[in-house]
Write a protein that holds these residues in place. Structure first.
Motif, mmCIF file in Angstrom:
data_model
loop_
_atom_site.group_PDB
_atom_site.id
_atom_site.type_symbol
_atom_site.label_atom_id
_atom_site.label_comp_id
_atom_site.label_asym_id
_atom_site.label_seq_id
_atom_site.Cartn_x
_atom_site.Cartn_y
_atom_site.Cartn_z
ATOM 1 N N ARG A 39 0.821 -1.214 0.000
ATOM 2 C CA ARG A 39 0.000 0.000 0.000
ATOM 3 C C ARG A 39 0.859 1.270 0.000
ATOM 4 N N TRP B 159 1.157 4.670 -2.440
ATOM 5 C CA TRP B 159 0.742 5.976 -1.901
ATOM 6 C C TRP B 159 1.890 6.980 -1.916
ATOM 7 N N PHE C 292 6.057 -9.261 -4.166
ATOM 8 C CA PHE C 292 5.492 -7.995 -4.637
ATOM 9 C C PHE C 292 3.991 -7.980 -4.334
ATOM 10 N N GLY C 293 3.533 -6.905 -3.801
ATOM 11 C CA GLY C 293 2.110 -6.817 -3.463
ATOM 12 C C GLY C 293 1.914 -6.786 -1.967
ATOM 13 N N ALA C 294 2.733 -7.535 -1.255
ATOM 14 C CA ALA C 294 2.557 -7.558 0.195
ATOM 15 C C ALA C 294 3.819 -7.129 0.927
ATOM 16 N N ARG D 121 -6.655 5.338 -3.012
ATOM 17 C CA ARG D 121 -6.888 3.927 -2.716
ATOM 18 C C ARG D 121 -7.421 3.203 -3.952
ATOM 19 N N ALA D 122 -8.288 3.894 -4.690
ATOM 20 C CA ALA D 122 -8.800 3.278 -5.926
ATOM 21 C C ALA D 122 -7.644 3.000 -6.880
ATOM 22 N N GLN E 275 -4.513 2.451 -6.020
ATOM 23 C CA GLN E 275 -3.735 1.332 -5.476
ATOM 24 C C GLN E 275 -4.416 -0.003 -5.798
ATOM 25 N N GLU E 276 -5.697 -0.077 -5.528
ATOM 26 C CA GLU E 276 -6.381 -1.364 -5.705
ATOM 27 C C GLU E 276 -6.490 -1.757 -7.169
ATOM 28 N N GLN F 212 -3.033 -2.779 -8.391
ATOM 29 C CA GLN F 212 -2.680 -4.122 -7.888
ATOM 30 C C GLN F 212 -3.410 -5.196 -8.697
ATOM 31 N N GLN F 213 -4.667 -4.917 -9.008
ATOM 32 C CA GLN F 213 -5.429 -5.891 -9.797
ATOM 33 C C GLN F 213 -4.915 -5.976 -11.227
ATOM 34 N N THR G 58 -5.947 -9.448 -12.904
ATOM 35 C CA THR G 58 -7.381 -9.592 -12.631
ATOM 36 C C THR G 58 -8.219 -8.685 -13.527
#
Lengths: 543, 667
Positions: free
Chosen positions: A212, A216, A329-331, A490-491, A493-494, A497-498, A503
């Protein structure tokens, strides 16, 4: 200077980064310091490392030598919970009751415009008696006092600099059959990643975090801002304030021209390098932007994530993410993501110049470090109209510090301003340099104070010249969310990530982000102190 | 019979007294309410335009300028007695400022123009300036016009025209001199001895004809508004204070002559030239009239002031703009408002007590039921008196709970109805925050995750600890029991956060035990697989944390230990096996402990955001409502919305808790 640092220095010089910072003129000699009639206490409450604390104390002590009736105390706060602490403290209605005076305020921007912080713009026209009685603002580069309030208020002073660069493991690149000089654009970078990946599963082409914070304010945030600036450089022209706009300054804006290419400047500068830097810094001075025009463009999809240029940029990113980044990556946090780089199993990473101090501490790191600027992306022809606006990238980073003064009362403000004037004077900076030299604590960039002589021992980057500032392009406001507005970021970021996880595709990403920006525009307008209907007429005074 | 009649008379007499008291208190209450809205010589004028640029009084007219995007902007005059429109003038830009100087009206527009009108709205001239005009002042007698222009906070100028002719148009470069300034001018004033402006710092400047600004004096706080009259400089600060500075007779320096506070927010000031009265208000709050002769307050009261202007001649009438209506106030209004402030709360309390007393007196007269009511009250009184020590000892606990528990809850509930930024503003917004919550897909979308975690948390909290406790009980060796208890208790000593971090990177991370184990077993697709970094596994990963969920087995173990052995013997005789014994004897016997764990786990699961925050940060489809609340407070600064979300969560938690309490009381 230790061995590893020498190796970095050589590389920096070999990459031809030894240009002079585009600051103003020199400041003249010493003298003119005030007599010390001030009285009171100044509390500096900052999240400092041990070395930074020692430097800060050295400056405070030197100031107190001039002003024996003033006590300057340095109250070191933890970095992790600094924002929470500061936010909580600022809830006090009567600011005279809080102890801190000088703080780092960039993470509590909700309090800008609420009279919690002093607006530096109202004091920059004063003389600095610690610096030969010069006008204070004339002793600093303009980047030190860039407005961060919606109507030109300056709530933070940023007279330190840092720069985000690409670092690489030269040994690993050599093993993969790649030389840094070959990597001149994104395509070449992708090829280099392929070769590193081919070395085996133990190797990670790029050590980068995708958590995250990275989206940001960290590594991925920097990456997006650099390339949005390249693809959308023309936005600087489109949102340049025009006659009739609420913030049009005829003395400033009437003559400004959009000239982003070196070829635009050849009639002014015969030296191509000078012409290039003039083009890269075209929008740093003599330019007011009408932010409402930018937002109007976002609302009408004139630019933004649905734009073919943005989609082209994403397509380039997808050639690297997620296949050439670490498995975590991602977490993984930035620290965790950097582990392969420090272990010598990652080819590249992206980091501020703070990495150089970290490098110094890690004596066990046994590979040769290389540094390069961001390389430009090329139009990958996936999307019509997706060509980047310019064929070079600009620097990310630049001024930082974010020193703000808590607005208590006129007397205390005067005291704090006096201290900061000393801190930003040649003498104040020399005190800081001397302490840094003693501690072997490198500068991460040249301070934005004019007329300084920086000791070579702490000036690892030399006179590196900023290739413009990507963030001076208003387009970087929509590079992620809308500025720093939380919901839209946040939108971003999400959705990203997708996208990187496969996805969603680029088209869906564009549609989702376009919708998110529109949905959350009202929040952004409110956060800037603009009227809810400010976009109904972008020429109108929006407060 | 006789006694009953006497008793009845006494009751009737008491009712009569109660009614009398009720009437008195009702009257007092009514008067306090009447005082609130008592406005003398007031006309409330509702207006259609949504945005007002500015307004000013001219004789018995109120001149209003609009600043609307959707409608043609205009300047119009309203009759303050009737509310009728007297004249209207269309203008080409948004109205920013209106000022009245003698018989002429100056209108500053956003297109850098200043219009001069006569009192009938006839356009006399239109002058242009280099920058948008923020404020202006005109000394008609000496013909000096001073205009404060600003492009931004740091790009400002004061333009001065000497010998200004109000009937002549001036171009943007036709000024006598101008003073360029970094300092934002909050206002400009033309006095007999020069032109002054106050900055948004803490300084007042004097303009010189050479184009420089020299500091006249420094004030105490950040200035918000000012005017000068009769040798005084009146400064309104951003913190609700007003200072009056006056030139010292001894050394000609300006010194503080008077200071007063209106509240904590920005100050608004209004003054008419050549009058001794000025009006000061806290933005959105108190308002008062002051005398420049005595520097005293002549009247002060509550208001919700957004714009104030004094009537021509300073006859103590100000206009406040609230909810798009003009409200005219004067000293009488403020006095009554003040009385309302004093009287309302005691009057309300007395009225409420009188109502209760009257109801009691009436209830006593109702046949049959009256006696029941009397008996109930008498018993209650007796009970309280008998247990008075208990009540007294409970008082401190309730006081502390009121301060540290109930008050924050109440405050949170109130914030749900406010646009709230701590220490900055708390404005009522009705149900807006709840509407935002209803539209918040993140909040409602995360409910599904919350339910998954809740159900699994409850199962994890009840079943594994129960089975483990039973297993330990079943051990015949006391030493083995002890060893098992200690070994199972060790994870409980580890701080929760540390445990979560171990699970995040050490077990479920890309290099964690789980991926390595699966890889070693031949499932190579899991090599370097981050279980918390993937949409399809992240929620499952979160549920896995803490496996094998030993949790609060020690409570259940203790409860099982207290089950009488006779029950087990009886069960054995009835042919119960181990499972039947657990289900039909142990579970009913330790039901209170199970219920306790259930309630705690239920609340804990819904409130716990750290588990998600520390692992995925809500990404990969793991967001939960409590994390959404956290983000709304710490990241988005939507305190009101976060509080409204808290109210929803409170309801979700409260209902099952209440049901549980009810079941317990039935038990």
């Amino acid at each position: 200077m230790n061995k590893s640092v020498k190796r970095i220095s050589c590389l920096l010089l070999s990459l031809g980064m030894g240009f002079a910072v585009a600051c103003g003129n020199g400041g003249g000699g010493e003298g003119g310091a005030p007599s010390g009639a001030l009285k009171g206490t100044i509390t500096i409450a900052l999240p400092l490392t041990t070395q930074e604390e020692q430097v800060m104390n050295a400056v405070a002590n030197a100031y107190m030598d001039y002003n024996p009736f003033v006590t300057v105390s340095v109250d070191v706060k933890g970095a992790a919970d600094y924002k929470d602490w500061l936010s909580q403290t600022l809830t006090e209605t009567d600011m005279n009751k809080v102890t801190m005076d000088i703080v780092k305020n960039n993470e509590v921007s909700q309090y800008y415009g609420s009279n919690k912080f002093v607006d530096f713009s109202q004091y920059l026209g004063e003389t600095n008696n610690y610096y030969d009685g010069q006008i204070w603002e004339e002793t600093m580069d303009g980047a030190a006092y860039t407005a961060n309030g919606a109507n030109g208020q300056v709530y933070s002073l940023n007279f330190e600099t840092t720069q985000v660069l690409i670092y690489y493991n030269k040994d690993l690149l050599t093993e993969a059959g790649v030389t840094a000089e070959e990597i001149t654009d994104w395509d070449k970078f992708v090829e280099a990643c392929e070769k590193i990946a081919a070395l085996g599963d133990a190797y990670t082409p790029i050590a980068i975090s995708g958590d995250r914070l990275s989206f940001w304010s960290g590594q991925l945030s920097w990456l997006f801002r650099v390339y949005v600036d390249q693809y959308f450089r023309s936005v600087t022209d489109a949102v340049h304030t025009r006659q009739g706009d609420w913030n049009f300054d005829p003395l400033k804006d009437a003559d400004w021209e959009y000239k982003p290419n070196a070829s635009d400047w050849v009639d002014v500068y015969s030296d191509p390098e000078e012409a290039f830097y003039a083009a890269a810094n075209n929008d740093r001075n003599g330019y007011n932007k009408n932010e409402l025009r930018l937002l109007e463009g976002v609302m009408t999809d004139k630019w933004g994530q649905n734009d073919p240029r943005y989609k082209d940029m994403l397509t380039n990113f997808l050639r690297v993410f997620p296949q050439y980044v670490g498995s975590g990556f991602g977490a993984d946090t930035q620290d965790t993501a950097m582990t392969p780089f420090w272990n010598g199993t990652a080819g590249f990473t992206i980091m501020t110049t703070d990495l150089l101090n970290e490098w110094q501490k890690r004596e066990s790191t046994n590979f040769e470090l290389g540094v390069m600027d961001f390389f430009p992306m090329l139009d990958n022809t996936t999307y019509a109209g997706g060509t980047p606006d310019i064929n070079y990238t600009r620097s990310i980073g630049g001024a930082h510090g974010y020193y703000g003064v808590v607005n208590k009362n006129a007397e205390q403000t005067k005291l704090c301003m006096d201290f900061i004037k000393f801190w930003t004077s040649k003498e104040g900076q020399e005190v800081a340099f001397a302490k840094r030299k003693e501690l072997n604590f490198l500068l991460t960039g040249k301070p934005l104070i004019n007329g300084l002589d920086i000791p070579a021992e702490i000036n690892l980057l030399g006179d590196v010249k900023l290739r413009g500032i990507a963030d001076s392009n208003p387009a970087t406001y929509f590079a992620r969310g809308l500025g720093n507005e939380g919901n839209s970021t946040r939108a971003f970021q999400e959705n990203t990530q997708q996208l990187f996880a496969g996805t969603i595709d680029v088209e869906t990403y564009g549609a989702n982000m376009s919708k998110a920006h529109k949905d959350y525009m009202s929040f952004y307008l409110e956060s800037r102190g603009f009227r809810a209907n400010a976009l109904d007429d972008v020429t109108r005074y929006p407060f | 019979m006789k006694m009953a009649v006497i008793f009845s008379k006494a009751k009737t007499k008491m009712l009569a007294i109660a009614l009398a008291v009720l009437i008195c208190t009702a009257t007092l209450f009514g008067v306090s309410l009447w005082l609130k809205d008592k406005k003398t010589n007031i006309t409330n004028i509702g207006i259609q335009q949504t945005e007002i640029g500015d307004m000013a009084f001219v004789e018995n007219h109120l001149v209003v300028g609009t600043s609307s995007v959707s409608a043609q902007n205009s300047v119009y005059a309203l009759d303050t007695e009737t509310g009728n429109t007297v004249w209207t003038l269309s203008v080409q830009s948004y109205v920013r400022k209106i000022k009245v100087f003698g018989g002429c009206i100056a209108v500053a527009l956003e297109n850098n123009s200043v219009l001069m009108l006569d009192e009938n709205g006839t356009l006399l001239s239109e002058s242009k300036f280099l920058y948008p005009v923020m404020d202006l002042d005109y000394d008609e007698a000496n013909g000096v016009l001073a205009v404060a222009g600003s492009v931004s906070q740091a790009t400002n100028a004061i333009f001065v025209i000497n010998g200004f002719d109000k009937t002549k148009d001036y171009g943007e470069n036709e000024y006598s001199y101008y003073v360029s300034s970094n300092v934002y001018p909050i206002g400009v004033a033309v006095a007999k001895d020069g032109v002054y402006f106050a900055g948004s710092n803490s300084k007042v400047y004097r303009c010189t004809s050479s184009g420089r600004a020299s500091i006249l004096f420094e004030s105490r706080y950040t200035q918000n508004t000012f005017f000068t009259a009769n040798g005084y400089f009146v400064l309104g600060y951003v913190n609700g204070l007003v200072d009056v500075y006056q030139k010292s007779e001894s050394n000609s320096e300006y010194v503080l002559a008077e200071s007063f506070s209106l509240g904590k927010k920005e100050v608004l000031l209004a003054h008419q030239k050549n009058t001794d009265v000025f009006c000061a208000a806290e933005k959105g709050g108190k308002l008062g009239f002051y005398s420049l002769k005595t520097l005293n307050c002549t009247a002060k009261g509550n208001g919700e002031t957004l714009i104030i202007r004094l009537a021509t001649g300073g006859d103590n009438t100000a206009a406040m703009l609230k909810n798009n209506a003009f409200v005219f106030v004067d000293e009488a209004y403020l006095t009554s408002s003040k009385l309302f402030g004093v009287a309302f709360i005691p009057a309300t309390v007395m009225f409420a007590l009188a109502v209760i007393w009257t109801v009691y007196c009436v209830a006593r007269l109702v046949p049959k039921h009256g006696e029941m009511v009397e008996a109930y009250v008498a018993t209650l009184r007796k009970d309280i008196w008998r247990d008075r020590k208990c009540y007294l000892m409970l008082i401190p606990a309730f006081v502390f709970m009121a301060v540290f528990v109930f008050y924050p809850i109440l405050q949170g509930f109130l914030i749900a109805f406010q646009d709230y930024v701590p220490g900055v503003r708390a404005e009522w917004v009705g149900l807006d925050n709840f509407a935002s919550v209803f539209q918040n897909n993140y909040f409602w979308g995360s409910m599904k995750n919350m339910l998954w975690l809740l159900v699994t948390d409850l199962l994890k909290a009840l079943i594994p600890p129960f089975i483990l406790a039973e297993c330990i009980i079943a051990m015949t060796s006391k030493r083995s029991q002890y060893a098992a208890r200690v070994l199972m208790y060790i994870p409980g000593i580890l701080p929760g956060l540390a445990g979560t971090l171990i699970w995040t990177s050490g077990i479920l991370g890309a290099e964690g035990v789980l991926s390595q184990l699966l890889n070693a077993m031949g499932f190579h697709q899991f090599e370097g697989f981050n279980w918390l970094g993937n949409n399809s596994t992240a929620l499952g990963g979160l549920i896995m944390i803490g496996f094998p969920w030993v949790g609060s087995y020690i409570i259940l173990y203790g409860a099982l230990m207290s089950v009488p052995g006779e029950y087990y013997d009886a069960a054995k005789l009835d042919g119960f096996n181990w499972v039947q014994r657990m289900l039909f004897i142990d579970v009913p016997m330790i039901r209170p402990q199970l219920k306790y764990i259930f309630v705690l786990s239920f609340i804990g699961s819904i409130q716990d955001f750290q588990r998600v925050y520390m692992t995925t940060g809500g990404a990969f489809g793991t967001n939960i409502p409590s994390l959404e609340i956290y983000y709304n407070i710490n990241t988005f600064n939507n305190y009101g919305v976060a509080a409204a979300m808290g109210v929803f969560l409170f309801i979700i938690i409260f209902i099952p808790t209440l049901m549980s309490m009810r079941v317990k009381s039935q038990d």
